[in-house]
Design a protein around this motif. Sequence first.
Motif, PDB file in Angstrom:
ATOM      1  N   VAL A 155      -2.855  -3.968  -2.606  1.00  0.00           N
ATOM      2  CA  VAL A 155      -2.401  -2.827  -1.910  1.00  0.00           C
ATOM      3  C   VAL A 155      -2.293  -1.786  -3.433  1.00  0.00           C
ATOM      4  N   ARG A 156      -2.791  -0.650  -3.081  1.00  0.00           N
ATOM      5  CA  ARG A 156      -2.689   0.458  -4.072  1.00  0.00           C
ATOM      6  C   ARG A 156      -1.985   1.654  -3.546  1.00  0.00           C
ATOM      7  N   ILE A 157      -0.835   1.651  -4.177  1.00  0.00           N
ATOM      8  CA  ILE A 157       0.157   3.236  -3.830  1.00  0.00           C
ATOM      9  C   ILE A 157      -0.346   4.241  -4.646  1.00  0.00           C
ATOM     10  N   ASN A 158      -1.140   5.480  -4.094  1.00  0.00           N
ATOM     11  CA  ASN A 158      -1.474   6.504  -4.748  1.00  0.00           C
ATOM     12  C   ASN A 158      -0.612   7.769  -4.591  1.00  0.00           C
ATOM     13  N   LYS A 159      -0.676   8.618  -5.428  1.00  0.00           N
ATOM     14  CA  LYS A 159      -0.417   9.972  -5.243  1.00  0.00           C
ATOM     15  C   LYS A 159      -1.718  10.818  -4.723  1.00  0.00           C
ATOM     16  N   SER A 160      -1.317  11.977  -4.084  1.00  0.00           N
ATOM     17  CA  SER A 160      -2.318  12.726  -3.431  1.00  0.00           C
ATOM     18  C   SER A 160      -1.865  13.921  -3.492  1.00  0.00           C
ATOM     19  N   GLY A 161      -3.014  15.011  -3.264  1.00  0.00           N
ATOM     20  CA  GLY A 161      -2.444  16.475  -2.967  1.00  0.00           C
ATOM     21  C   GLY A 161      -2.524  16.522  -1.813  1.00  0.00           C
ATOM     22  N   CYS A 162      -2.458  17.926  -1.235  1.00  0.00           N
ATOM     23  CA  CYS A 162      -2.017  18.107   0.299  1.00  0.00           C
ATOM     24  C   CYS A 162      -2.853  17.492   1.372  1.00  0.00           C
ATOM     25  N   LEU A 163      -2.592  16.746   2.079  1.00  0.00           N
ATOM     26  CA  LEU A 163      -3.485  16.068   3.054  1.00  0.00           C
ATOM     27  C   LEU A 163      -3.722  16.843   4.122  1.00  0.00           C
ATOM     28  N   ASP A 164      -3.125  17.987   4.185  1.00  0.00           N
ATOM     29  CA  ASP A 164      -3.232  18.964   5.309  1.00  0.00           C
ATOM     30  C   ASP A 164      -2.820  18.926   6.788  1.00  0.00           C
ATOM     31  N   ARG A 165      -1.779  18.131   6.626  1.00  0.00           N
ATOM     32  CA  ARG A 165      -0.801  17.702   7.870  1.00  0.00           C
ATOM     33  C   ARG A 165       0.444  18.271   7.574  1.00  0.00           C
ATOM     34  N   CYS A 166       0.870  19.211   6.961  1.00  0.00           N
ATOM     35  CA  CYS A 166       2.104  19.554   6.327  1.00  0.00           C
ATOM     36  C   CYS A 166       3.175  19.582   7.300  1.00  0.00           C
ATOM     37  N   GLU A 167       2.664  20.179   8.865  1.00  0.00           N
ATOM     38  CA  GLU A 167       3.459  20.467   9.901  1.00  0.00           C
ATOM     39  C   GLU A 167       4.136  19.140  10.382  1.00  0.00           C
ATOM     40  N   GLU A 168       3.393  17.994  10.060  1.00  0.00           N
ATOM     41  CA  GLU A 168       3.795  16.650  10.492  1.00  0.00           C
ATOM     42  C   GLU A 168       4.596  15.677   9.444  1.00  0.00           C
ATOM     43  N   GLY A 169       4.943  16.541   8.383  1.00  0.00           N
ATOM     44  CA  GLY A 169       5.204  15.680   7.310  1.00  0.00           C
ATOM     45  C   GLY A 169       6.707  15.539   6.845  1.00  0.00           C
ATOM     46  N   PHE A 190      -9.453  -2.057  -2.022  1.00  0.00           N
ATOM     47  CA  PHE A 190      -8.356  -2.215  -1.795  1.00  0.00           C
ATOM     48  C   PHE A 190      -8.005  -2.696  -0.390  1.00  0.00           C
ATOM     49  N   GLU A 191      -7.282  -3.635   0.045  1.00  0.00           N
ATOM     50  CA  GLU A 191      -6.954  -3.870   1.531  1.00  0.00           C
ATOM     51  C   GLU A 191      -6.336  -2.844   2.252  1.00  0.00           C
ATOM     52  N   HIS A 192      -5.176  -2.425   1.489  1.00  0.00           N
ATOM     53  CA  HIS A 192      -4.471  -1.083   2.229  1.00  0.00           C
ATOM     54  C   HIS A 192      -4.614  -0.078   0.727  1.00  0.00           C
ATOM     55  N   HIS A 193      -4.937   1.113   0.937  1.00  0.00           N
ATOM     56  CA  HIS A 193      -5.163   2.061   0.008  1.00  0.00           C
ATOM     57  C   HIS A 193      -4.175   3.174   0.627  1.00  0.00           C
ATOM     58  N   VAL A 194      -2.919   3.365  -0.040  1.00  0.00           N
ATOM     59  CA  VAL A 194      -2.035   4.152   0.652  1.00  0.00           C
ATOM     60  C   VAL A 194      -1.787   5.403  -0.329  1.00  0.00           C
ATOM     61  N   PHE A 195      -1.797   6.662   0.512  1.00  0.00           N
ATOM     62  CA  PHE A 195      -1.652   7.890  -0.246  1.00  0.00           C
ATOM     63  C   PHE A 195      -0.676   8.560   0.417  1.00  0.00           C
ATOM     64  N   PHE A 196       0.315   9.009  -0.868  1.00  0.00           N
ATOM     65  CA  PHE A 196       1.504   9.779  -0.416  1.00  0.00           C
ATOM     66  C   PHE A 196       1.127  11.166  -0.676  1.00  0.00           C
ATOM     67  N   CYS A 197       1.207  11.971   0.301  1.00  0.00           N
ATOM     68  CA  CYS A 197       1.105  13.508  -0.096  1.00  0.00           C
ATOM     69  C   CYS A 197       2.351  14.038  -0.965  1.00  0.00           C
ATOM     70  N   LEU A 198       2.010  14.549  -2.322  1.00  0.00           N
ATOM     71  CA  LEU A 198       3.140  15.163  -2.970  1.00  0.00           C
ATOM     72  C   LEU A 198       2.836  16.398  -3.344  1.00  0.00           C
ATOM     73  N   ASN A 199       2.307  17.049  -2.615  1.00  0.00           N
ATOM     74  CA  ASN A 199       1.921  18.514  -2.812  1.00  0.00           C
ATOM     75  C   ASN A 199       3.383  19.221  -2.742  1.00  0.00           C
ATOM     76  N   ARG A 200       3.549  20.204  -3.433  1.00  0.00           N
ATOM     77  CA  ARG A 200       4.812  21.128  -3.464  1.00  0.00           C
ATOM     78  C   ARG A 200       4.420  22.458  -3.379  1.00  0.00           C
ATOM     79  N   ARG A 201       4.970  23.178  -2.329  1.00  0.00           N
ATOM     80  CA  ARG A 201       4.600  24.611  -2.037  1.00  0.00           C
ATOM     81  C   ARG A 201       5.908  25.306  -2.552  1.00  0.00           C
ATOM     82  N   GLU A 202       5.924  26.250  -3.239  1.00  0.00           N
ATOM     83  CA  GLU A 202       7.239  27.105  -3.532  1.00  0.00           C
ATOM     84  C   GLU A 202       7.383  27.880  -2.682  1.00  0.00           C
ATOM     85  N   THR A 203       6.494  28.646  -2.090  1.00  0.00           N
ATOM     86  CA  THR A 203       6.698  29.604  -0.955  1.00  0.00           C
ATOM     87  C   THR A 203       5.463  29.268   0.275  1.00  0.00           C
ATOM     88  N   GLY A 204       5.468  30.263   0.907  1.00  0.00           N
ATOM     89  CA  GLY A 204       4.323  29.944   1.757  1.00  0.00           C
ATOM     90  C   GLY A 204       5.024  29.555   3.261  1.00  0.00           C
TER      91      GLY A 204
END
Lengths: 107, 107
Positions: free
Chosen positions: A51-65, A5-19
């Motif tokens: 282009v591919r638009i993807n769902k992803s799990g937590c990308l571990d940059r939560c504080e910048e999200g 893919f020329e551009h492979h786009v990953f959106f973090c969709l991680n949901r935290r109920e608490t934490g």
Amino acid sequence: MASFFEHHVFFCLNRRETGDRPSCANCGSEAMQEYAKKRVKKLGLAGPGKVRINKSGCLDRCEEGPVVVIYPQGTWYTYVDETDIDEIIDSHLVEGKVVERLLIDRN
Amino acid sequence: MASFFEHHVFFCLNRRETGDRPSCANCGSEAMQEYAKKRVKKLGLAGPGKVRINKSGCLDRCEEGPVVVIYPQGTWYTYVDETDIDEIIDSHLVEGKVVERLLIDRN
């Protein structure tokens, strides 16, 4: 070899109920991923070599999200709403120009 | 600028209950992603500047799956079991050597 893919786009969709870390899904990332996917498809940009638009799990940059990363360039963006998503699509994905104002990592 | 993660690994965990395309989750991708994440952490490889093992939605290469893609290199692998995952970790992630036999895209 060229990237599949020329551009492979990953959106973090991680949901935290608490934490103690913020959660991209609590900032509307699911709706924004869906919006981006539909708009990219409508513009005829979706598919191999394009282009591919993807769902992803937590990308571990939560504080910048909420965060989205585009590979193989390795460009990390944050966004607020459809206006920002449109700018990422129109500038980065279509014209190949980085959207400086939405960058997480600034030089 | 260097990539935020040296190796950003996305495992497709998409599950299809029905349909005419194969499903990575039906080939054990959830267990393999979890296995890879734990092993990378145990080896001290996880973190910024190093490795991130991620979950992702459908990567749209279902017929070649189960699939995993590593960015920013853009290397696509398939795998069967822990032996293959170990080889990807030990060779690609640790030594920086592509595992030719597991590549989806061959030159």
